[in-house]
Design an enzyme around this catalytic site. Structure first.
Site, mmCIF file in Angstrom:
data_model
loop_
_atom_site.group_PDB
_atom_site.id
_atom_site.type_symbol
_atom_site.label_atom_id
_atom_site.label_comp_id
_atom_site.label_asym_id
_atom_site.label_seq_id
_atom_site.Cartn_x
_atom_site.Cartn_y
_atom_site.Cartn_z
ATOM 1 N N ARG A 15 0.797 -1.219 0.161
ATOM 2 C CA ARG A 15 0.077 0.127 -0.045
ATOM 3 C C ARG A 15 0.883 1.290 -0.016
ATOM 4 N NH1 ARG A 15 -2.995 -2.679 -1.937
ATOM 5 N NH2 ARG A 15 -4.766 -4.071 -1.061
ATOM 6 N N CYS A 16 0.224 2.394 -0.558
ATOM 7 C CA CYS A 16 1.008 3.571 -0.533
ATOM 8 C C CYS A 16 1.728 3.919 0.741
ATOM 9 C CB CYS A 16 0.031 4.502 -1.129
ATOM 10 S SG CYS A 16 0.847 6.167 -1.181
ATOM 11 N N PRO A 17 2.735 4.414 0.702
ATOM 12 C CA PRO A 17 3.652 4.924 -0.333
ATOM 13 C C PRO A 17 4.568 3.782 -0.886
ATOM 14 C CG PRO A 17 4.858 5.800 1.593
ATOM 15 C CD PRO A 17 3.271 4.932 2.136
ATOM 16 N N ASP A 42 -3.090 -1.821 -5.578
ATOM 17 C CA ASP A 42 -3.486 -0.741 -4.917
ATOM 18 C C ASP A 42 -4.261 0.389 -5.598
ATOM 19 O OD1 ASP A 42 -3.628 1.441 -2.909
ATOM 20 O OD2 ASP A 42 -1.332 1.697 -2.631
#
Length: 78
Positions: A15-17, A42
């Site tokens: 998931r981000c980042p 994502d």
């Protein structure tokens, strides 16, 4: 999407980042004009990867975001 002679980066589950940080690190170690196929699930990558390519002077050659995993074909730029 062709993946012949392209590096493949499987970022499914991240998931981000993290996806952007890993893509950036991978591209740093690649030669100019080499291609990389990125797989991700994502939803934020649908926005983040095109923006990353634009700001870092890489080329987003193709993308498929209708079904997961999302697929992005990037070409290393300057």
């Amino acid at each position: 999407m062709k993946n012949k002679n392209n590096a493949i980066l499987n970022l499914i589950g991240l998931r981000c980042p993290e996806p952007i940080m890993i893509i950036r690190k991978k591209l740093r170690n690649m030669k100019l004009n080499q291609k990389i196929l990125v797989l991700s699930d994502d939803p934020s990558t649908t926005r983040d990867i095109p923006n990353f390519c634009y700001f870092m002077n890489h080329t987003l050659l193709e993308f498929e975001i209708k079904i997961k995993p999302y697929r992005y074909l990037l070409k290393k730029g300057l």
